[in-house]
Design a protein around this motif. Structure first.
Motif, PDB file in Angstrom:
ATOM      1  N   HIS A 239      97.855  21.792  31.261  1.00 19.06           N
ATOM      2  CA  HIS A 239      97.155  20.821  30.419  1.00 19.06           C
ATOM      3  C   HIS A 239      97.748  19.428  30.599  1.00 19.06           C
ATOM      4  O   HIS A 239      97.013  18.441  30.768  1.00 19.06           O
ATOM      5  CB  HIS A 239      97.253  21.249  28.951  1.00 19.06           C
ATOM      6  N   ALA A 240      99.068  19.348  30.561  1.00 18.46           N
ATOM      7  CA  ALA A 240      99.737  18.055  30.681  1.00 18.46           C
ATOM      8  C   ALA A 240      99.413  17.392  32.018  1.00 18.46           C
ATOM      9  O   ALA A 240      99.130  16.182  32.074  1.00 18.46           O
ATOM     10  CB  ALA A 240     101.249  18.231  30.521  1.00 18.46           C
ATOM     11  N   ARG A 241      99.437  18.170  33.067  1.00 16.16           N
ATOM     12  CA  ARG A 241      99.160  17.602  34.392  1.00 16.16           C
ATOM     13  C   ARG A 241      97.724  17.088  34.481  1.00 16.16           C
ATOM     14  O   ARG A 241      97.451  16.047  35.094  1.00 16.16           O
ATOM     15  CB  ARG A 241      99.480  18.622  35.473  1.00 16.16           C
TER      16      ARG A 241
ATOM     17  N   PHE B  49      89.084  17.230  40.513  1.00 21.06           N
ATOM     18  CA  PHE B  49      87.768  17.246  41.149  1.00 21.06           C
ATOM     19  C   PHE B  49      86.675  17.016  40.108  1.00 21.06           C
ATOM     20  O   PHE B  49      85.762  16.210  40.312  1.00 21.06           O
ATOM     21  CB  PHE B  49      87.531  18.573  41.871  1.00 21.06           C
ATOM     22  N   CYS B  50      86.772  17.717  38.990  1.00 20.55           N
ATOM     23  CA  CYS B  50      85.746  17.598  37.951  1.00 20.55           C
ATOM     24  C   CYS B  50      85.722  16.205  37.335  1.00 20.55           C
ATOM     25  O   CYS B  50      84.641  15.645  37.084  1.00 20.55           O
ATOM     26  CB  CYS B  50      85.970  18.654  36.866  1.00 20.55           C
ATOM     27  N   PHE B  51      86.886  15.641  37.079  1.00 19.46           N
ATOM     28  CA  PHE B  51      86.937  14.289  36.514  1.00 19.46           C
ATOM     29  C   PHE B  51      86.197  13.303  37.412  1.00 19.46           C
ATOM     30  O   PHE B  51      85.444  12.452  36.931  1.00 19.46           O
ATOM     31  CB  PHE B  51      88.383  13.819  36.331  1.00 19.46           C
TER      32      PHE B  51
ATOM     33  N   GLU C 227     113.239  21.314  33.041  1.00 18.48           N
ATOM     34  CA  GLU C 227     113.330  19.940  32.555  1.00 18.48           C
ATOM     35  C   GLU C 227     112.136  19.108  33.004  1.00 18.48           C
ATOM     36  O   GLU C 227     111.587  18.309  32.235  1.00 18.48           O
ATOM     37  CB  GLU C 227     114.628  19.301  33.064  1.00 18.48           C
ATOM     38  N   GLU C 228     111.681  19.328  34.263  1.00 14.13           N
ATOM     39  CA  GLU C 228     110.547  18.539  34.752  1.00 14.13           C
ATOM     40  C   GLU C 228     109.253  18.884  34.018  1.00 14.13           C
ATOM     41  O   GLU C 228     108.374  18.037  33.835  1.00 14.13           O
ATOM     42  CB  GLU C 228     110.367  18.732  36.265  1.00 14.13           C
ATOM     43  N   ASP C 229     109.146  20.147  33.562  1.00 14.69           N
ATOM     44  CA  ASP C 229     107.975  20.530  32.772  1.00 14.69           C
ATOM     45  C   ASP C 229     107.977  19.836  31.418  1.00 14.69           C
ATOM     46  O   ASP C 229     106.936  19.375  30.933  1.00 14.69           O
ATOM     47  CB  ASP C 229     107.945  22.048  32.566  1.00 14.69           C
ATOM     48  N   MET C 230     109.152  19.764  30.817  1.00 10.65           N
ATOM     49  CA  MET C 230     109.250  19.117  29.511  1.00 10.65           C
ATOM     50  C   MET C 230     108.962  17.615  29.612  1.00 10.65           C
ATOM     51  O   MET C 230     108.401  17.015  28.690  1.00 10.65           O
ATOM     52  CB  MET C 230     110.624  19.365  28.896  1.00 10.65           C
ATOM     53  N   GLU C 231     109.318  17.013  30.736  1.00 13.53           N
ATOM     54  CA  GLU C 231     109.003  15.602  30.938  1.00 13.53           C
ATOM     55  C   GLU C 231     107.491  15.389  31.006  1.00 13.53           C
ATOM     56  O   GLU C 231     106.960  14.392  30.489  1.00 13.53           O
ATOM     57  CB  GLU C 231     109.670  15.102  32.222  1.00 13.53           C
ATOM     58  N   LEU C 232     106.783  16.340  31.634  1.00 14.28           N
ATOM     59  CA  LEU C 232     105.327  16.255  31.694  1.00 14.28           C
ATOM     60  C   LEU C 232     104.710  16.386  30.306  1.00 14.28           C
ATOM     61  O   LEU C 232     103.777  15.650  29.953  1.00 14.28           O
ATOM     62  CB  LEU C 232     104.774  17.339  32.616  1.00 14.28           C
ATOM     63  N   LEU C 233     105.207  17.344  29.516  1.00 20.06           N
ATOM     64  CA  LEU C 233     104.693  17.516  28.157  1.00 20.06           C
ATOM     65  C   LEU C 233     104.889  16.244  27.338  1.00 20.06           C
ATOM     66  O   LEU C 233     103.996  15.834  26.582  1.00 20.06           O
ATOM     67  CB  LEU C 233     105.380  18.692  27.463  1.00 20.06           C
ATOM     68  N   LYS C 234     106.045  15.627  27.488  1.00 14.17           N
ATOM     69  CA  LYS C 234     106.338  14.407  26.741  1.00 14.17           C
ATOM     70  C   LYS C 234     105.385  13.283  27.136  1.00 14.17           C
ATOM     71  O   LYS C 234     104.855  12.553  26.269  1.00 14.17           O
ATOM     72  CB  LYS C 234     107.787  13.985  27.007  1.00 14.17           C
ATOM     73  N   LYS C 235     105.132  13.152  28.409  1.00 14.63           N
ATOM     74  CA  LYS C 235     104.248  12.099  28.891  1.00 14.63           C
ATOM     75  C   LYS C 235     102.814  12.330  28.423  1.00 14.63           C
ATOM     76  O   LYS C 235     102.113  11.402  28.011  1.00 14.63           O
ATOM     77  CB  LYS C 235     104.302  12.028  30.421  1.00 14.63           C
ATOM     78  N   ALA C 236     102.386  13.578  28.456  1.00 13.06           N
ATOM     79  CA  ALA C 236     101.008  13.905  28.080  1.00 13.06           C
ATOM     80  C   ALA C 236     100.772  13.767  26.589  1.00 13.06           C
ATOM     81  O   ALA C 236      99.644  13.488  26.151  1.00 13.06           O
ATOM     82  CB  ALA C 236     100.656  15.319  28.533  1.00 13.06           C
ATOM     83  N   ALA C 237     101.807  13.981  25.782  1.00 18.51           N
ATOM     84  CA  ALA C 237     101.654  13.933  24.325  1.00 18.51           C
ATOM     85  C   ALA C 237     101.101  12.594  23.852  1.00 18.51           C
ATOM     86  O   ALA C 237     100.395  12.525  22.837  1.00 18.51           O
ATOM     87  CB  ALA C 237     102.984  14.230  23.638  1.00 18.51           C
ATOM     88  N   ALA C 238     101.404  11.542  24.591  1.00 16.95           N
ATOM     89  CA  ALA C 238     100.931  10.216  24.210  1.00 16.95           C
ATOM     90  C   ALA C 238      99.503   9.956  24.665  1.00 16.95           C
ATOM     91  O   ALA C 238      98.908   8.942  24.283  1.00 16.95           O
ATOM     92  CB  ALA C 238     101.857   9.149  24.806  1.00 16.95           C
ATOM     93  N   CYS C 239      98.954  10.869  25.463  1.00 13.23           N
ATOM     94  CA  CYS C 239      97.632  10.633  26.066  1.00 13.23           C
ATOM     95  C   CYS C 239      96.521  11.462  25.444  1.00 13.23           C
ATOM     96  O   CYS C 239      95.344  11.272  25.787  1.00 13.23           O
ATOM     97  CB  CYS C 239      97.689  10.931  27.565  1.00 13.23           C
ATOM     98  N   ASN C 240      96.864  12.403  24.562  1.00 12.23           N
ATOM     99  CA  ASN C 240      95.833  13.246  23.955  1.00 12.23           C
ATOM    100  C   ASN C 240      94.971  12.425  23.003  1.00 12.23           C
ATOM    101  O   ASN C 240      95.482  11.796  22.078  1.00 12.23           O
ATOM    102  CB  ASN C 240      96.479  14.405  23.180  1.00 12.23           C
ATOM    103  N   ASP C 241      93.670  12.454  23.204  1.00 13.43           N
ATOM    104  CA  ASP C 241      92.761  11.680  22.360  1.00 13.43           C
ATOM    105  C   ASP C 241      92.307  12.446  21.127  1.00 13.43           C
ATOM    106  O   ASP C 241      91.898  11.827  20.142  1.00 13.43           O
ATOM    107  CB  ASP C 241      91.532  11.258  23.166  1.00 13.43           C
ATOM    108  N   TYR C 242      92.350  13.753  21.173  1.00 12.05           N
ATOM    109  CA  TYR C 242      91.922  14.557  20.032  1.00 12.05           C
ATOM    110  C   TYR C 242      92.379  16.000  20.209  1.00 12.05           C
ATOM    111  O   TYR C 242      92.784  16.418  21.300  1.00 12.05           O
ATOM    112  CB  TYR C 242      90.398  14.528  19.843  1.00 12.05           C
ATOM    113  N   LEU C 243      92.310  16.729  19.109  1.00  8.70           N
ATOM    114  CA  LEU C 243      92.574  18.164  19.111  1.00  8.70           C
ATOM    115  C   LEU C 243      91.307  18.888  18.695  1.00  8.70           C
ATOM    116  O   LEU C 243      90.657  18.514  17.721  1.00  8.70           O
ATOM    117  CB  LEU C 243      93.693  18.516  18.124  1.00  8.70           C
TER     118      LEU C 243
ATOM    119  N   PHE D  45      93.970  12.436  34.323  1.00  8.30           N
ATOM    120  CA  PHE D  45      92.833  11.743  33.718  1.00  8.30           C
ATOM    121  C   PHE D  45      93.226  10.315  33.335  1.00  8.30           C
ATOM    122  O   PHE D  45      92.497   9.364  33.595  1.00  8.30           O
ATOM    123  CB  PHE D  45      92.367  12.519  32.486  1.00  8.30           C
ATOM    124  N   GLU D  46      94.386  10.181  32.736  1.00  5.49           N
ATOM    125  CA  GLU D  46      94.882   8.869  32.317  1.00  5.49           C
ATOM    126  C   GLU D  46      95.135   7.976  33.525  1.00  5.49           C
ATOM    127  O   GLU D  46      94.718   6.808  33.551  1.00  5.49           O
ATOM    128  CB  GLU D  46      96.171   9.045  31.504  1.00  5.49           C
TER     129      GLU D  46
END
Length: 466
Positions: A195-197, A142-144, A277-293, A202-203
């Motif tokens: 966070h990953a979701r 909603f916020c995005f 396992e499905e949670d870990m798949e989300l983390l893996k997918k999101a790891a490539a989308c983080n723009d900054y820490l 956003f992506e």
């Protein structure tokens, strides 16, 4: 030393700590409302009355060279119960405030969750309950969409370790439970899934701008480097408080070293860490989308081996020397001779920030950029002649900026610094007696007064010289 010309010199805030109006204008309750009322210690109203005073605060930003501001959206001001009907008055407030940011040339960096889960979700397990993750994702989407024309920089969460450990280890956050490491890990993991979701949404939404997450990183050093037990204690505490979250953020999985320590802690409770396992798949997918820490850094710890019963005393009053932190099977925090600390027993050790920045550069080379999203000194300000002579705060910030400059010289991509805090605010476990702001707040009159540090910060912002 010099900082880059485009380096953001920002100020940080949080909705619950500065807005006031915590149960007005359609805003729903959060767990802190019940918790603080039950304790009878402090009230978040009026705090800094940012709800009404934001034009004044943003004008001060413009005057004093603060060209970025960290602001959190209060989830329960948008969705009073965390889900369902939208509170339009809350939406309109944020639109107006973001517009005022633009008018003053102050870039807003928005945090979606800063310790304030709506109460209806919090009392049903907070992020231990998968339903909260679902609601958080809908709130983020909603916020995005709603603020896509206002905001270019997003953070999903603020300080996952402090909120989870405050809830279930130190007992300083609602629900006030203590010494439950398993619940803490489960909460952290679930928040990383949330966070990953959000990052994936956003992506996939194709929104302009960037998104990341904020972790509170405290470097852990063995109290005695010659003692294997102390070395192991530092490594184990780091795995729990830092590496677990950094792995999830940048790797999308938990490394063998991290799992070794996490599984040891689970085995103490005769349990097993077994993420879906499905949670870990989300983390893996999101790891490539983080723009900054975003890194929040206040202190480091020197730790020694500890196998006794857990014992923690939180110094929430500024009574120097009263802190106790002993966690069974993990570590005991020690005061290191020759290293100064604040009245709240926080070690003043800027080298620890440098070590964390360089650790990320080396250990997670796929990182893209870093912002120091919180750093500052809690101080018992002495208000005289309409200002505060806060030289210790200036020295604290200056030393940290110098180590940041050194990290940049060493090749780290650090893009900005946000002092905690822009103005004096309500503090979660300290109320109003611990001040961090560049601007002194008279909480009776809500008048703002620049401290000596504000004038110094303005000079640094203009010259980039530290």
């Amino acid at each position: 030393m010099r900082l880059p010309k485009d380096f953001i010199m920002g100020g940080a805030t949080a909705a619950y700590q500065c807005e006031g109006e915590s149960k007005a204008h359609g805003k729903g309750r959060v767990a802190w409302d019940d918790y603080l009322e039950k304790q009878g210690w402090f009230s978040p109203d009026p705090a800094s009355d940012f709800y009404h005073k934001y034009p004044v605060d943003l004008d001060l930003c413009k005057q004093f060279g603060v060209n970025g501001i960290r602001i959190s959206i209060a989830w329960s001001r948008i969705f009073p119960t965390g889900e369902g009907e939208v509170n339009q008055e809350g939406v309109d407030f944020y639109h107006a405030m973001f517009k005022k940011c633009r008018e003053n040339g102050v870039e807003p960096f928005i945090t979606l969750h800063h310790f304030d889960t709506p109460n209806e979700l919090h009392k049903n397990g907070d992020f231990l309950n998968p339903h909260t993750i679902d609601c958080y994702e809908r709130y983020a989407k909603f916020c995005f969409e709603e603020f896509k024309d206002d905001i270019r920089y997003w953070f999903t969460f603020n300080e996952i370790w402090p909120v989870s450990s405050g809830q279930y280890i130190t007992g300083t956050f609602p629900p006030g439970e203590k010494y439950d490491v398993v619940k803490t890990v489960e909460s952290m993991h679930n928040m990383m899934v949330a966070h990953a979701r959000a990052v994936i949404a956003f992506e996939e939404g194709g929104y302009e701008g960037q998104i990341g997450i904020i972790h509170s990183l405290e470097t852990k050093y063995p109290y005695d480097e010659k003692k294997p037990g102390d070395v192991l204690a530092a490594e184990r505490e780091d795995a729990l408080t830092n590496q677990f979250l950094l792995d999830a953020t940048f790797l999308g999985y938990y490394s063998e070293n991290t799992l070794k320590h996490i599984n040891f802690l689970y085995e103490l409770e005769n349990k097993t860490f077994a993420p879906k396992e499905e949670d870990m798949e989300l983390l893996k997918k999101a790891a490539a989308c983080n723009d900054y820490l975003g890194i929040n850094y206040y202190q480091s710890h020197f730790v020694q081996e500890y196998n006794g019963e857990s014992q923690i005393h939180h110094n929430g009053t500024g009574a120097k020397g009263t802190s106790v932190y002993r966690l069974k099977g993990i570590s005991e925090h020690m005061f290191k001779e020759g290293i100064d600390r604040t009245d709240w027993d926080w070690l003043i050790y800027p080298e620890g920030l440098y070590d964390q920045i360089m650790r990320i550069k080396k250990q997670y080379p796929n990182y893209k950029a870093i912002y120091i999203t919180e750093n500052g000194m809690g101080y018992k300000d002495d208000f005289k002649d309409s200002t505060v002579d806060d030289e210790p705060r200036i020295d604290y910030i200056k030393r940290h900026l110098q180590w940041i400059a050194k990290a940049i010289e060493g090749g780290a991509n650090v893009k900005g610094y946000f002092v905690w805090s822009l103005m004096d605010m309500f503090s979660w476990s300290n109320g109003y007696n611990k001040r961090y702001g560049l601007f002194y707040i008279d909480f009776e009159t809500q008048e703002r007064y620049p401290k000596k540090s504000a004038y110094w910060y303005k000079e640094v912002s203009e010259t980039k010289e530290v």
